[in-house]
Design a protein around this motif. Structure first.
Motif, PDB file in Angstrom:
ATOM      1  N   GLY A  15       0.807  -1.211   0.000  1.00 11.40           N
ATOM      2  CA  GLY A  15       0.000   0.000   0.000  1.00 11.40           C
ATOM      3  C   GLY A  15       0.841   1.262   0.000  1.00 11.40           C
ATOM      4  N   ARG A  16       0.234   2.335  -0.504  1.00 10.51           N
ATOM      5  CA  ARG A  16       0.872   3.653  -0.543  1.00 10.51           C
ATOM      6  C   ARG A  16      -0.038   4.658   0.153  1.00 10.51           C
ATOM      7  NH1 ARG A  16       4.742   4.269  -4.886  1.00 10.51           N
ATOM      8  NH2 ARG A  16       4.987   2.320  -6.043  1.00 10.51           N
ATOM      9  N   VAL A  17       0.553   5.434   1.038  1.00  5.97           N
ATOM     10  CA  VAL A  17      -0.188   6.468   1.763  1.00  5.97           C
ATOM     11  C   VAL A  17       0.511   7.799   1.504  1.00  5.97           C
ATOM     12  CG1 VAL A  17      -1.033   7.268   3.994  1.00  5.97           C
ATOM     13  CG2 VAL A  17      -0.837   4.807   3.535  1.00  5.97           C
ATOM     14  N   SER A  18      -0.247   8.811   1.063  1.00  7.16           N
ATOM     15  CA  SER A  18       0.355  10.099   0.731  1.00  7.16           C
ATOM     16  C   SER A  18      -0.172  11.204   1.639  1.00  7.16           C
ATOM     17  CB  SER A  18       0.068  10.462  -0.735  1.00  7.16           C
ATOM     18  OG  SER A  18      -1.300  10.682  -0.941  1.00  7.16           O
ATOM     19  N   TYR A  19       0.650  12.225   1.813  1.00  6.53           N
ATOM     20  CA  TYR A  19       0.237  13.428   2.522  1.00  6.53           C
ATOM     21  C   TYR A  19       1.041  14.597   1.978  1.00  6.53           C
ATOM     22  CZ  TYR A  19       4.449  12.672   5.382  1.00  6.53           C
ATOM     23  OH  TYR A  19       5.741  12.477   5.805  1.00  6.53           O
ATOM     24  N   ALA A  20       0.451  15.780   2.022  1.00  4.28           N
ATOM     25  CA  ALA A  20       1.083  16.975   1.462  1.00  4.28           C
ATOM     26  C   ALA A  20       1.995  17.624   2.496  1.00  4.28           C
ATOM     27  CB  ALA A  20       0.019  17.969   1.003  1.00  4.28           C
ATOM     28  N   ILE A  21       3.062  18.274   2.009  1.00  2.00           N
ATOM     29  CA  ILE A  21       3.936  19.044   2.893  1.00  2.00           C
ATOM     30  C   ILE A  21       4.090  20.447   2.333  1.00  2.00           C
ATOM     31  CG2 ILE A  21       5.208  16.982   3.580  1.00  2.00           C
ATOM     32  CD1 ILE A  21       7.572  18.035   1.941  1.00  2.00           C
ATOM     33  N   VAL A  22       4.308  21.388   3.219  1.00  2.00           N
ATOM     34  CA  VAL A  22       4.647  22.764   2.869  1.00  2.00           C
ATOM     35  C   VAL A  22       5.900  23.097   3.655  1.00  2.00           C
ATOM     36  CG1 VAL A  22       3.923  25.169   2.854  1.00  2.00           C
ATOM     37  CG2 VAL A  22       2.234  23.368   2.502  1.00  2.00           C
ATOM     38  N   GLY A  23       6.998  23.370   2.937  1.00  2.00           N
ATOM     39  CA  GLY A  23       8.299  23.479   3.589  1.00  2.00           C
ATOM     40  C   GLY A  23       8.459  24.687   4.476  1.00  2.00           C
ATOM     41  N   GLY A  24       9.606  24.718   5.168  1.00  2.00           N
ATOM     42  CA  GLY A  24       9.955  25.866   5.976  1.00  2.00           C
ATOM     43  C   GLY A  24      10.216  25.556   7.427  1.00  2.00           C
ATOM     44  N   ARG A  25       9.863  24.347   7.891  1.00  2.00           N
ATOM     45  CA  ARG A  25      10.095  23.995   9.292  1.00  2.00           C
ATOM     46  C   ARG A  25      11.481  23.386   9.436  1.00  2.00           C
ATOM     47  NH1 ARG A  25       9.471  19.920  13.047  1.00  2.00           N
ATOM     48  NH2 ARG A  25       8.504  20.542  15.028  1.00  2.00           N
ATOM     49  N   ASP A  26      12.313  23.978  10.333  1.00  2.00           N
ATOM     50  CA  ASP A  26      13.704  23.550  10.469  1.00  2.00           C
ATOM     51  C   ASP A  26      13.820  22.081  10.858  1.00  2.00           C
ATOM     52  OD1 ASP A  26      14.630  26.029   9.795  1.00  2.00           O
ATOM     53  OD2 ASP A  26      14.795  26.741  11.861  1.00  2.00           O
ATOM     54  N   GLY A  27      12.924  21.621  11.724  1.00  2.00           N
ATOM     55  CA  GLY A  27      13.003  20.237  12.175  1.00  2.00           C
ATOM     56  C   GLY A  27      12.423  19.240  11.199  1.00  2.00           C
ATOM     57  N   GLY A  28      11.893  19.728  10.087  1.00  2.00           N
ATOM     58  CA  GLY A  28      11.301  18.841   9.102  1.00  2.00           C
ATOM     59  C   GLY A  28       9.785  18.853   9.191  1.00  2.00           C
ATOM     60  N   TYR A  29       9.142  18.674   8.068  1.00  2.00           N
ATOM     61  CA  TYR A  29       7.685  18.607   8.046  1.00  2.00           C
ATOM     62  C   TYR A  29       7.274  17.188   8.404  1.00  2.00           C
ATOM     63  CZ  TYR A  29       2.965  19.886   6.803  1.00  2.00           C
ATOM     64  OH  TYR A  29       1.624  20.159   6.866  1.00  2.00           O
ATOM     65  N   ARG A  30       6.427  17.050   9.426  1.00  2.00           N
ATOM     66  CA  ARG A  30       6.147  15.743  10.012  1.00  2.00           C
ATOM     67  C   ARG A  30       4.877  15.120   9.457  1.00  2.00           C
ATOM     68  NH1 ARG A  30       5.857  18.454  15.662  1.00  2.00           N
ATOM     69  NH2 ARG A  30       4.744  19.864  14.259  1.00  2.00           N
ATOM     70  N   GLY A  31       4.854  13.812   9.440  1.00  2.00           N
ATOM     71  CA  GLY A  31       3.681  13.074   9.009  1.00  2.00           C
ATOM     72  C   GLY A  31       3.833  11.604   9.365  1.00  2.00           C
ATOM     73  N   PHE A  32       2.737  10.874   9.283  1.00  2.00           N
ATOM     74  CA  PHE A  32       2.818   9.440   9.602  1.00  2.00           C
ATOM     75  C   PHE A  32       1.764   8.680   8.812  1.00  2.00           C
ATOM     76  CE2 PHE A  32      -0.370  11.073  12.492  1.00  2.00           C
ATOM     77  CZ  PHE A  32      -1.322  10.061  12.578  1.00  2.00           C
ATOM     78  N   SER A  33       1.944   7.380   8.754  1.00  2.00           N
ATOM     79  CA  SER A  33       0.975   6.466   8.170  1.00  2.00           C
ATOM     80  C   SER A  33       0.982   5.201   9.011  1.00  2.00           C
ATOM     81  CB  SER A  33       1.323   6.152   6.707  1.00  2.00           C
ATOM     82  OG  SER A  33       2.574   5.502   6.622  1.00  2.00           O
ATOM     83  N   PHE A  34       0.005   4.346   8.804  1.00  2.00           N
ATOM     84  CA  PHE A  34      -0.045   3.103   9.569  1.00  2.00           C
ATOM     85  C   PHE A  34      -0.643   1.998   8.726  1.00  2.00           C
ATOM     86  CE2 PHE A  34      -4.084   5.146  10.294  1.00  2.00           C
ATOM     87  CZ  PHE A  34      -5.014   4.102  10.245  1.00  2.00           C
ATOM     88  N   ILE A  35      -0.424   0.779   9.172  1.00  2.00           N
ATOM     89  CA  ILE A  35      -0.970  -0.387   8.500  1.00  2.00           C
ATOM     90  C   ILE A  35      -1.570  -1.305   9.549  1.00  2.00           C
ATOM     91  CG2 ILE A  35       1.227  -1.637   8.533  1.00  2.00           C
ATOM     92  CD1 ILE A  35       0.456  -2.780   5.778  1.00  2.00           C
ATOM     93  N   ASN A  36      -2.743  -1.842   9.270  1.00  2.00           N
ATOM     94  CA  ASN A  36      -3.438  -2.720  10.208  1.00  2.00           C
ATOM     95  C   ASN A  36      -3.030  -4.177  10.015  1.00  2.00           C
ATOM     96  OD1 ASN A  36      -5.236  -0.968  11.750  1.00  2.00           O
ATOM     97  ND2 ASN A  36      -6.265  -0.568   9.795  1.00  2.00           N
ATOM     98  N   GLN A  37      -3.035  -4.906  11.119  1.00  2.00           N
ATOM     99  CA  GLN A  37      -2.812  -6.351  11.107  1.00  2.00           C
ATOM    100  C   GLN A  37      -1.585  -6.737  10.286  1.00  2.00           C
ATOM    101  OE1 GLN A  37      -6.513  -8.103   9.787  1.00  2.00           O
ATOM    102  NE2 GLN A  37      -7.595  -7.562  11.668  1.00  2.00           N
ATOM    103  N   ALA A  38      -0.476  -6.106  10.590  1.00  2.00           N
ATOM    104  CA  ALA A  38       0.770  -6.415   9.897  1.00  2.00           C
ATOM    105  C   ALA A  38       1.279  -7.798  10.316  1.00  2.00           C
ATOM    106  CB  ALA A  38       1.824  -5.357  10.213  1.00  2.00           C
ATOM    107  N   ARG A  39       1.663  -8.589   9.355  1.00  2.00           N
ATOM    108  CA  ARG A  39       2.156  -9.936   9.655  1.00  2.00           C
ATOM    109  C   ARG A  39       3.631  -9.893  10.026  1.00  2.00           C
ATOM    110  NH1 ARG A  39       2.019 -12.303   3.437  1.00  2.00           N
ATOM    111  NH2 ARG A  39       1.973 -10.236   2.452  1.00  2.00           N
ATOM    112  N   PRO A  40       4.105 -10.865  10.761  1.00  2.00           N
ATOM    113  CA  PRO A  40       5.527 -10.893  11.121  1.00  2.00           C
ATOM    114  C   PRO A  40       6.389 -11.146   9.889  1.00  2.00           C
ATOM    115  CG  PRO A  40       4.432 -12.912  11.808  1.00  2.00           C
ATOM    116  CD  PRO A  40       3.355 -11.986  11.356  1.00  2.00           C
ATOM    117  N   GLY A  41       7.603 -10.650   9.960  1.00  2.00           N
ATOM    118  CA  GLY A  41       8.537 -10.819   8.854  1.00  2.00           C
ATOM    119  C   GLY A  41       9.298  -9.544   8.571  1.00  2.00           C
ATOM    120  N   ARG A  42       9.920  -9.493   7.417  1.00  2.00           N
ATOM    121  CA  ARG A  42      10.753  -8.359   7.043  1.00  2.00           C
ATOM    122  C   ARG A  42       9.929  -7.331   6.270  1.00  2.00           C
ATOM    123  NH1 ARG A  42      16.110  -8.818   3.172  1.00  2.00           N
ATOM    124  NH2 ARG A  42      16.881  -6.692   3.456  1.00  2.00           N
TER     125      ARG A  42
END
Length: 379
Positions: A318-345
């Motif tokens: 899966g692919r999860v996208s989010y928009a950023i607008v630059g200018g923050r010194d520490g970096g523009y933050r964001g996250f995504s998640f996946i449900n019921q992830a199976r064990p492995g690499r």
């Protein structure tokens, strides 16, 4: 009156001979230590960038690169003009003597500056051919310094530098990193190198006879860089991944991010390959902080992939996208998640809309009955 003129001529001759002796001594000193001065100038350029780019803002860094670009072009033009007999005054011979050092310094500073930008703007696994090309040019700049004094080589390297510079600075100025910005960068670099060669031909008319050669050389470099870009090998400068990690939970509260992180043991941070103990059926989160210049607008994609051990390949989850607008010194933050992830690499690639990889995190999920100690991190 004739005696006075004779004395004056003799005095002028003595001064001229003394200046010639002084220049010859300086030239002998230069020839003796040239094998140290040339690589020293290159290393000085590299060290200058490494120190300055860590302590100054992006705008000033671009201004420094612009200064190096102008100085290197001026130095090349002076060397060719002097060797063609266009600068007759003797004082210019001192400038010509040390011009190769200036050229080495500026080439070294420009290439190392690009290396810094491109290194931090993409993952090495995806961008290594382009990064390796920059490193090869830097190393050959020292080892094959005699070839670098040839106009053919100088023009080839200079066009590569001009193109790389345009690819770097136009997204910053236009606040976009789309493909049309790259195409515009290529057109701008062709216009600049054409203008430079036209001005150089007025200074050294013999260059006109080599127009076809230079056209082929520049065309070949132009095609190569386009291939590297459209195969997503050139990193998406000026974006850079400041922070990335996989966690149990990420929530945004009042403009800050509350992160539940695994095992806070400090020594685990130094172990290669993160292992995340998980409970079956629980989601996992991927958090990133991406540096982007002021007001640069784009979309960031988290591409989740699972490694199929049987077929030895990565499978997209899966692919999860989010928009950023630059200018923050520490970096523009964001996250995504996946449900019921199976064990492995697993791995998550942080990409642009075109698929250029900004960074990548690889980890392994391990099923456990009880989650070990956690800690709360605020970002």
């Amino acid at each position: 009156m004739e005696i006075n003129n004779t004395a004056k001529n003799d005095f002028t001759l003595v001064i001229s001979e003394e200046k010639n002796r002084r220049f010859n001594r300086l030239r002998r000193w230069y020839d003796k230590y040239e094998r140290y001065l040339i690589p020293g100038a290159l290393l000085l350029g590299v060290a200058t960038d490494a120190l300055l780019f860590k302590s100054i803002n992006l705008t000033l860094a671009f201004l420094i690169l612009t200064g190096h670009l102008i100085l290197s072009g001026t130095t090349m033009a002076f060397i060719q003009g002097y060797d063609a007999g266009r600068f007759a005054r003797k004082v210019f011979r001192y400038v010509r003597l040390f011009s190769p050092l200036v050229l080495q310094y500026t080439f070294g500073a420009l290439l190392s500056g690009f290396l810094i930008f491109y290194w931090f703007s993409g993952t090495f696994a995806a961008s290594w051919p382009f990064i390796a090309l920059i490193v090869i040019l830097m190393v050959s700049n020292d080892i094959f310094k005699q070839y670098y004094l040839r106009l053919n080589v100088q023009i080839g390297v200079y066009f590569f530098i001009v193109f790389s510079y345009a690819v770097l600075i136009l997204p910053f100025l236009l606040r976009r990193i789309e493909a049309w910005v790259f195409v515009l960068s290529g057109l701008l670099s062709l216009i600049l190198i054409w203008g430079y060669l036209s001005a150089l031909a007025k200074l050294v008319p013999t260059i006109r006879a080599r127009r076809r050669f230079f056209a082929g050389l520049i065309g070949g470099i132009f095609i190569l860089i386009n291939i590297l870009y459209f195969t997503n090998i050139i990193p998406p400068v000026p974006l850079s991944l400041r922070e990335a990690g996989v966690y149990y939970s990420v929530t945004r509260l009042d403009g800050e991010y509350r992160i539940v992180a695994p095992d806070p043991s400090w020594w685990r941070k130094f172990l290669p390959g993160q292992v995340l103990p998980i409970r079956p059926g629980r989601p996992i989160y991927f958090y990133t902080a991406i540096f982007s210049p002021t007001r640069l607008n784009t979309d960031i994609i988290h591409h989740w992939q699972f490694y199929d051990e049987e077929n030895n390949r990565w499978i997209s989850q899966g692919r999860v996208s989010y928009a950023i607008v630059g200018g923050r010194d520490g970096g523009y933050r964001g996250f995504s998640f996946i449900n019921q992830a199976r064990p492995g690499r697993w791995r998550v690639s942080v990409e642009t809309r075109r698929g250029q990889v900004i960074g990548r995190q690889t980890f392994r999920l391990k099923t456990v009955d009880e989650i070990p100690a956690t800690e709360i991190i605020w970002r």
